[in-house]
Design a protein around this motif. Structure first.
Motif, PDB file in Angstrom:
ATOM      1  N   UNK A 155       0.790  -1.235   0.000  1.00  0.00           N
ATOM      2  CA  UNK A 155       0.000   0.000   0.000  1.00  0.00           C
ATOM      3  C   UNK A 155       0.825   1.291   0.000  1.00  0.00           C
ATOM      4  N   UNK A 156       2.086   1.265   0.392  1.00  0.00           N
ATOM      5  CA  UNK A 156       2.851   2.508   0.457  1.00  0.00           C
ATOM      6  C   UNK A 156       3.199   2.998  -0.944  1.00  0.00           C
ATOM      7  N   UNK A 157       2.870   4.255  -1.235  1.00  0.00           N
ATOM      8  CA  UNK A 157       3.013   4.790  -2.581  1.00  0.00           C
ATOM      9  C   UNK A 157       4.465   4.938  -3.011  1.00  0.00           C
ATOM     10  N   UNK A 158       5.345   5.359  -2.087  1.00  0.00           N
ATOM     11  CA  UNK A 158       6.753   5.505  -2.448  1.00  0.00           C
ATOM     12  C   UNK A 158       7.439   4.152  -2.576  1.00  0.00           C
ATOM     13  N   UNK A 159       7.154   3.240  -1.649  1.00  0.00           N
ATOM     14  CA  UNK A 159       7.794   1.922  -1.675  1.00  0.00           C
ATOM     15  C   UNK A 159       7.470   1.165  -2.963  1.00  0.00           C
ATOM     16  N   UNK A 190      13.475  16.550  11.786  1.00  0.00           N
ATOM     17  CA  UNK A 190      12.253  17.211  11.315  1.00  0.00           C
ATOM     18  C   UNK A 190      11.921  16.861   9.859  1.00  0.00           C
ATOM     19  N   UNK A 191      12.865  17.017   8.908  1.00  0.00           N
ATOM     20  CA  UNK A 191      12.497  16.676   7.523  1.00  0.00           C
ATOM     21  C   UNK A 191      12.210  15.195   7.309  1.00  0.00           C
ATOM     22  N   UNK A 192      12.950  14.322   8.004  1.00  0.00           N
ATOM     23  CA  UNK A 192      12.682  12.888   7.838  1.00  0.00           C
ATOM     24  C   UNK A 192      11.310  12.545   8.404  1.00  0.00           C
ATOM     25  N   UNK A 193      10.992  13.081   9.593  1.00  0.00           N
ATOM     26  CA  UNK A 193       9.680  12.833  10.180  1.00  0.00           C
ATOM     27  C   UNK A 193       8.554  13.334   9.296  1.00  0.00           C
ATOM     28  N   UNK A 194       8.728  14.540   8.744  1.00  0.00           N
ATOM     29  CA  UNK A 194       7.715  15.095   7.834  1.00  0.00           C
ATOM     30  C   UNK A 194       7.568  14.236   6.590  1.00  0.00           C
ATOM     31  N   UNK A 195       8.708  13.780   6.043  1.00  0.00           N
ATOM     32  CA  UNK A 195       8.686  13.000   4.801  1.00  0.00           C
ATOM     33  C   UNK A 195       7.980  11.666   4.983  1.00  0.00           C
ATOM     34  N   UNK A 196       8.464  10.858   5.927  1.00  0.00           N
ATOM     35  CA  UNK A 196       7.894   9.511   6.057  1.00  0.00           C
ATOM     36  C   UNK A 196       6.476   9.562   6.630  1.00  0.00           C
ATOM     37  N   UNK A 197       6.200  10.548   7.493  1.00  0.00           N
ATOM     38  CA  UNK A 197       4.856  10.672   8.043  1.00  0.00           C
ATOM     39  C   UNK A 197       3.846  11.092   6.987  1.00  0.00           C
ATOM     40  N   UNK A 198       4.219  12.048   6.145  1.00  0.00           N
ATOM     41  CA  UNK A 198       3.300  12.531   5.107  1.00  0.00           C
ATOM     42  C   UNK A 198       3.051  11.453   4.060  1.00  0.00           C
ATOM     43  N   UNK A 199       4.119  10.800   3.603  1.00  0.00           N
ATOM     44  CA  UNK A 199       3.947   9.732   2.613  1.00  0.00           C
ATOM     45  C   UNK A 199       3.084   8.613   3.187  1.00  0.00           C
ATOM     46  N   UNK A 200       3.337   8.260   4.451  1.00  0.00           N
ATOM     47  CA  UNK A 200       2.560   7.202   5.086  1.00  0.00           C
ATOM     48  C   UNK A 200       1.097   7.571   5.222  1.00  0.00           C
ATOM     49  N   UNK A 201       0.808   8.807   5.649  1.00  0.00           N
ATOM     50  CA  UNK A 201      -0.577   9.244   5.826  1.00  0.00           C
ATOM     51  C   UNK A 201      -1.321   9.251   4.495  1.00  0.00           C
TER      52      UNK A 201
END
Length: 251
Positions: A155-159, A190-201
């Protein structure tokens, strides 16, 4: 006063008790019978030959076996059914694993806040709750990265577009949680959290609420049976919220 058991309240239990192995289901069966008020005639099968002979005699494939009033009831699950008790479904979907993670994260955060500041209710406790929960969830994924990545790719769009991300994700989540908990290297956390959290959401929202797919969430690792949905979305939004909170604190 001595309790007298009638034949109807007497159970005959046959279970494996070897020198180096005691069948746990047999122990559970004995305990359950006694809890239900039965006197238990406890017959031990102490070697493989006795076990095989017992199975052949009664035409059964497994032990333990319980008999009540001459009727064979069966193993531990059959006993629970006999007494009208709930039988766990190994394939049932449940939020219990992720709720246990969040409860543990909350407990650790409150305890740390109490030890550091003399009170459990502080802004740092909220920060630690999110960061520690991220690390706990990552720990579950890291137990079997291969199995996690297989579920995550569903389900993950980037993966789906870049497979190495599925393998990197647990390490990124663990590291980000550790940095956020310690309030160090915010330029990285901060950028890693924003990146993986946004992609995951976005991935969870698209799969569950747009495509209406029924999937298992990889949030607690590949062995869990947590439905993909609100809790999974919350995990990712927590990461985004924590990153934005740290960004605002730096301003």
């Amino acid at each position: 006063m001595t309790q007298h058991h009638t034949p109807e309240r007497t159970a005959v239990l046959h279970r494996m008790v070897f020198d180096k192995h005691v069948c746990p289901w047999g122990v559970k069966s004995k305990y359950l019978l006694e809890r239900q008020g039965y006197a238990v005639e406890d017959h031990w099968l102490t070697n493989r030959e006795q076990v095989d002979a017992f199975k052949a005699e009664h035409g059964v494939a497994t032990t333990p076996q319980t008999f009540i009033g001459g009727e064979r009831i069966g193993g531990y699950t059959d006993l629970r059914a006999r007494f009208g008790l709930k039988i766990a479904d190994p394939n049932a979907r449940t939020y219990r694993p992720v709720l246990a993670v969040f409860a543990t994260g909350a407990g650790l955060a409150l305890a740390a806040s109490w030890a550091a500041f003399g009170t459990p209710l502080t802004p740092r406790a909220a920060e630690w709750f999110v960061a520690m929960s991220m690390m706990l969830l990552a720990m579950l994924k890291l137990q079997d990265v291969e199995q996690f990545s297989t579920m995550f790719l569903g389900y993950d769009l980037l993966a789906k577009r870049w497979v190495p991300y599925a393998y990197a994700y647990p390490f990124l989540e663990w590291t980000t949680g550790a940095l956020m908990a310690a309030h160090v290297l915010p330029w990285l956390a901060i950028p890693v959290g924003l990146l993986i959290g946004t992609i995951g959401a976005v991935s969870v929202f698209y799969a569950v609420y747009v495509q209406k797919r029924e999937l298992k969430c990889a949030c607690v690792g590949g062995s869990g049976n947590v439905p993909l949905g609100f809790v999974s979305l919350t995990e990712n939004l927590f990461m985004v919220g924590m990153a934005l909170w740290m960004l605002a604190a730096m301003a």
